[in-house]
Design an enzyme around this catalytic site. Structure first.
Site, mmCIF file in Angstrom:
data_model
loop_
_atom_site.group_PDB
_atom_site.id
_atom_site.type_symbol
_atom_site.label_atom_id
_atom_site.label_comp_id
_atom_site.label_asym_id
_atom_site.label_seq_id
_atom_site.Cartn_x
_atom_site.Cartn_y
_atom_site.Cartn_z
ATOM 1 N N ASP A 1 14.421 -3.109 2.383
ATOM 2 C CA ASP A 1 14.592 -4.517 2.525
ATOM 3 C C ASP A 1 16.148 -4.780 1.913
ATOM 4 O O ASP A 1 16.860 -3.883 1.322
ATOM 5 C CB ASP A 1 13.952 -5.380 1.653
ATOM 6 C CG ASP A 1 13.872 -5.368 0.222
ATOM 7 O OD1 ASP A 1 15.060 -5.372 -0.418
ATOM 8 O OD2 ASP A 1 12.908 -5.039 -0.527
ATOM 9 N N HIS B 1 16.274 5.453 0.992
ATOM 10 C CA HIS B 1 15.152 5.622 2.164
ATOM 11 C C HIS B 1 15.676 4.714 3.517
ATOM 12 O O HIS B 1 14.591 4.500 3.960
ATOM 13 C CB HIS B 1 13.750 4.992 1.473
ATOM 14 C CG HIS B 1 13.300 6.157 0.547
ATOM 15 N ND1 HIS B 1 11.988 5.689 -0.246
ATOM 16 C CD2 HIS B 1 13.668 7.395 0.310
ATOM 17 C CE1 HIS B 1 11.886 6.711 -0.937
ATOM 18 N NE2 HIS B 1 12.851 7.624 -0.909
ATOM 19 N N GLY C 1 10.239 -1.065 -11.178
ATOM 20 C CA GLY C 1 9.347 -1.131 -10.322
ATOM 21 C C GLY C 1 8.855 -0.288 -9.144
ATOM 22 O O GLY C 1 8.716 -0.366 -7.940
ATOM 23 N N ASN D 1 8.506 -1.820 -15.623
ATOM 24 C CA ASN D 1 7.347 -1.796 -14.698
ATOM 25 C C ASN D 1 6.399 -2.619 -14.874
ATOM 26 O O ASN D 1 6.380 -3.229 -16.071
ATOM 27 C CB ASN D 1 7.028 -0.520 -14.239
ATOM 28 C CG ASN D 1 6.460 -0.045 -12.807
ATOM 29 O OD1 ASN D 1 6.977 -0.845 -11.926
ATOM 30 N ND2 ASN D 1 5.650 0.554 -12.650
HETATM 31 C C1 BV8 Z 1 12.197 14.860 0.720
HETATM 32 C C2 BV8 Z 1 9.279 5.160 4.364
HETATM 33 C C3 BV8 Z 1 13.475 16.831 0.927
HETATM 34 C C4 BV8 Z 1 10.043 3.708 4.293
HETATM 35 C C5 BV8 Z 1 8.766 6.041 2.532
HETATM 36 C C6 BV8 Z 1 8.299 17.460 -4.637
HETATM 37 C C7 BV8 Z 1 9.544 17.352 -4.672
HETATM 38 C C8 BV8 Z 1 10.503 17.193 -3.616
HETATM 39 C C9 BV8 Z 1 9.732 16.480 -2.485
HETATM 40 C C10 BV8 Z 1 8.374 16.359 -2.562
HETATM 41 C C11 BV8 Z 1 7.899 16.779 -3.606
HETATM 42 N N1 BV8 Z 1 6.542 16.840 -3.538
HETATM 43 C C12 BV8 Z 1 6.267 16.285 -2.041
HETATM 44 C C13 BV8 Z 1 7.454 16.116 -1.684
HETATM 45 C C14 BV8 Z 1 7.698 15.497 -0.346
HETATM 46 C C15 BV8 Z 1 7.800 13.865 -0.185
HETATM 47 C C16 BV8 Z 1 6.780 13.349 -1.332
HETATM 48 O O1 BV8 Z 1 7.304 12.984 -2.397
HETATM 49 N N2 BV8 Z 1 5.661 13.190 -1.050
HETATM 50 C C17 BV8 Z 1 4.769 12.657 -2.242
HETATM 51 C C18 BV8 Z 1 4.022 11.524 -1.673
HETATM 52 C C19 BV8 Z 1 4.000 13.603 -3.205
HETATM 53 N N3 BV8 Z 1 8.944 13.329 -0.010
HETATM 54 C C20 BV8 Z 1 9.533 13.331 0.829
HETATM 55 O O2 BV8 Z 1 9.188 13.651 1.849
HETATM 56 C C21 BV8 Z 1 11.231 12.890 0.936
HETATM 57 N N4 BV8 Z 1 11.865 13.754 1.338
HETATM 58 O O3 BV8 Z 1 11.658 15.267 -0.203
HETATM 59 O O4 BV8 Z 1 13.214 15.856 1.415
HETATM 60 C C22 BV8 Z 1 14.232 16.964 -0.511
HETATM 61 C C23 BV8 Z 1 13.859 17.543 -1.471
HETATM 62 C C24 BV8 Z 1 14.470 17.524 -2.604
HETATM 63 C C25 BV8 Z 1 15.547 16.700 -2.944
HETATM 64 C C26 BV8 Z 1 15.948 15.995 -2.118
HETATM 65 C C27 BV8 Z 1 15.354 16.175 -0.676
HETATM 66 C C28 BV8 Z 1 11.200 11.623 1.847
HETATM 67 C C29 BV8 Z 1 10.232 10.404 0.914
HETATM 68 C C30 BV8 Z 1 10.534 8.964 1.953
HETATM 69 C C31 BV8 Z 1 9.529 8.243 1.761
HETATM 70 N N5 BV8 Z 1 9.540 7.041 2.518
HETATM 71 N N6 BV8 Z 1 8.451 5.357 3.212
HETATM 72 C C32 BV8 Z 1 9.140 2.595 4.382
HETATM 73 O O5 BV8 Z 1 8.358 2.519 5.348
HETATM 74 O O6 BV8 Z 1 9.530 1.683 3.580
HETATM 75 S S1 BV8 Z 1 7.832 5.972 1.085
HETATM 76 C C33 BV8 Z 1 7.499 4.713 0.155
HETATM 77 O O7 BV8 Z 1 7.342 5.105 -1.118
HETATM 78 C C34 BV8 Z 1 8.759 3.700 0.462
HETATM 79 O O8 BV8 Z 1 9.747 4.118 0.713
HETATM 80 C C35 BV8 Z 1 8.754 3.487 -1.280
HETATM 81 O O9 BV8 Z 1 10.152 3.090 -1.248
HETATM 82 C C36 BV8 Z 1 8.659 4.835 -1.799
HETATM 83 C C37 BV8 Z 1 8.235 4.488 -3.247
HETATM 84 O O10 BV8 Z 1 7.003 3.862 -3.708
HETATM 85 P P1 BV8 Z 1 7.471 2.620 -4.677
HETATM 86 O O11 BV8 Z 1 8.726 2.042 -4.332
HETATM 87 O O12 BV8 Z 1 7.451 3.453 -6.075
HETATM 88 O O13 BV8 Z 1 6.268 1.652 -4.487
HETATM 89 P P2 BV8 Z 1 4.779 1.763 -5.187
HETATM 90 O O14 BV8 Z 1 4.076 0.802 -4.377
HETATM 91 O O15 BV8 Z 1 4.317 3.098 -5.045
HETATM 92 O O16 BV8 Z 1 4.787 1.196 -6.625
HETATM 93 C C38 BV8 Z 1 5.200 -0.138 -6.949
HETATM 94 C C39 BV8 Z 1 5.321 -0.180 -8.387
HETATM 95 O O17 BV8 Z 1 5.776 -1.534 -8.665
HETATM 96 C C40 BV8 Z 1 3.964 0.215 -9.305
HETATM 97 O O18 BV8 Z 1 3.900 0.831 -10.185
HETATM 98 C C41 BV8 Z 1 3.618 -1.338 -9.850
HETATM 99 O O19 BV8 Z 1 2.727 -1.426 -10.830
HETATM 100 C C42 BV8 Z 1 4.711 -1.941 -9.624
HETATM 101 N N7 BV8 Z 1 4.875 -3.456 -9.680
HETATM 102 C C43 BV8 Z 1 4.220 -4.133 -8.734
HETATM 103 N N8 BV8 Z 1 4.558 -5.475 -8.715
HETATM 104 C C44 BV8 Z 1 5.529 -5.636 -9.839
HETATM 105 C C45 BV8 Z 1 5.546 -4.317 -10.408
HETATM 106 N N9 BV8 Z 1 6.647 -4.004 -11.229
HETATM 107 C C46 BV8 Z 1 7.433 -5.152 -11.726
HETATM 108 N N10 BV8 Z 1 7.140 -6.244 -11.329
HETATM 109 C C47 BV8 Z 1 6.196 -6.558 -10.404
HETATM 110 N N11 BV8 Z 1 6.235 -8.005 -9.967
#
Ligand code: BV8
Length: 246
Positions: free
Chosen positions: A103, A118, A185, A212
């Site tokens: 966003d 991202h 967050g 968070n």
């Molecule tokens: C990559 C698309 C190579 C956009 C998204 C180990 C090492 C390296 C990589 C990996 C690894 N294991 C696995 C991987 C690969 C993978 C990965 O991580 N998989 C996971 C699931 C295991 N990663 C990738 O493929 C990435 N690329 O690794 O390239 C590389 C290697 C090394 C170095 C460099 C590169 C690419 C990842 C791209 C993901 N794209 N989506 C879209 O549609 O939006 S993911 C999606 O998750 C979003 O983009 C988002 O930004 C991202 C993270 O999520 P969060 O922002 O944390 O959101 P979430 O809902 O999870 O959490 C919200 C939090 O807020 C909660 O804790 C909640 O309690 C809190 N909250 C809620 N309300 C409030 C609050 N806090 C405060 N106030 C509130 N009111």
């Protein structure tokens, strides 16, 4: 709250990582909270290069709906976005904001030194010319690239699973050099962002803080932690930082 051991020098370098939680109180959904985006749709169906190759219309529809939501009148920056922009404006040292969010709420609040690791939902990426263009309306398989004029080559400019996030070299350099790393967050599930705290710890001198709603996956790696709504705990933390360095 677990407090910092020592105040931060006013010339200190700050890196801030934000995630979906900072935009929750602005009216945008998070991903992994109960009822979040990944509870409704499967990552494999909408957020991978394979999903786009298999069913581009479905992927376009997913991002079209989220783009319309972001541009609706009731979505606006909240006090957490405003506090970070204020910190950037007032802090004498460098502040780099790295967001996982696609966003534009940090920009709307006034942030300038910002990396969208991202990507951005309000831009389009041409798979032929690699041009990135502003894009504020719906996209489909026939959409024309504003940069090269060709049709049928556009996708939303977001980083899907399996793709390389943007500006990683610049981010890792900033992490290695920073005096304070703030994570706000984010649930700490997605790499490489989830590993940033360990990069800072590895460099040996940066203080690490998690703000968070609840402890993240990697919460125990942070030296200091505070939990609550971003609209409350982020402005409070920024006030403390600007008043006495932490
Ligand atoms: C990559 C698309 C190579 C956009 C998204 C180990 C090492 C390296 C990589 C990996 C690894 N294991 C696995 C991987 C690969 C993978 C990965 O991580 N998989 C996971 C699931 C295991 N990663 C990738 O493929 C990435 N690329 O690794 O390239 C590389 C290697 C090394 C170095 C460099 C590169 C690419 C990842 C791209 C993901 N794209 N989506 C879209 O549609 O939006 S993911 C999606 O998750 C979003 O983009 C988002 O930004 C991202 C993270 O999520 P969060 O922002 O944390 O959101 P979430 O809902 O999870 O959490 C919200 C939090 O807020 C909660 O804790 C909640 O309690 C809190 N909250 C809620 N309300 C409030 C609050 N806090 C405060 N106030 C509130 N009111």
């Amino acid at each position: 709250m677990i407090r910092a051991n020592k105040p931060l020098s006013k010339a200190g370098r700050i890196v801030i990582l934000t995630g979906a939680g900072i935009s929750k109180e602005s009216g945008l959904e998070t991903f992994r909270d109960p009822g979040g985006i990944w509870a409704r749709v499967r990552v494999e169906d909408v957020a991978t290069p394979d999903a786009f190759a298999r069913d581009p219309q479905r992927v376009h529809a997913f991002y079209n709906a989220r783009r319309q939501g972001l541009l609706s009148a009731n979505v606006a920056p909240n006090p957490a976005h405003a506090a970070l922009a204020h910190l950037e404006a007032e802090w004498p040292g460098e502040v780099l904001l790295v967001t996982q969010n696609i966003d534009d709420l940090h920009e709307r609040a006034g942030a300038r030194n910002l990396i969208h690791m991202h990507g951005e939902i309000l831009t389009a990426l041409c798979t032929l010319c690699r041009g990135i263009s502003p894009w504020r309306h719906d996209m489909d398989a026939a959409s024309q690239c504003p940069a090269c004029g060709r049709a049928g080559s556009l996708r939303v400019n977001v980083v899907w699973f399996g793709e390389m996030p943007y500006e990683m070299e610049r981010i890792y350099r900033a992490l290695a050099a920073c005096d304070l790393f703030l994570s706000i967050g984010t649930s700490g599930n997605v790499y490489p962002a989830a590993g940033f705290v360990e990069e800072v710890r590895g460099a040996g001198h940066g203080h690490t803080v998690e703000l968070n709603l609840e402890p993240s996956q990697g919460h125990s790696s942070f030296a200091e932690r505070a939990y609550g709504r971003a609209s409350e705990i982020v402005p409070a933390f920024v006030t403390r930082l600007l008043e006495d360095g932490g």
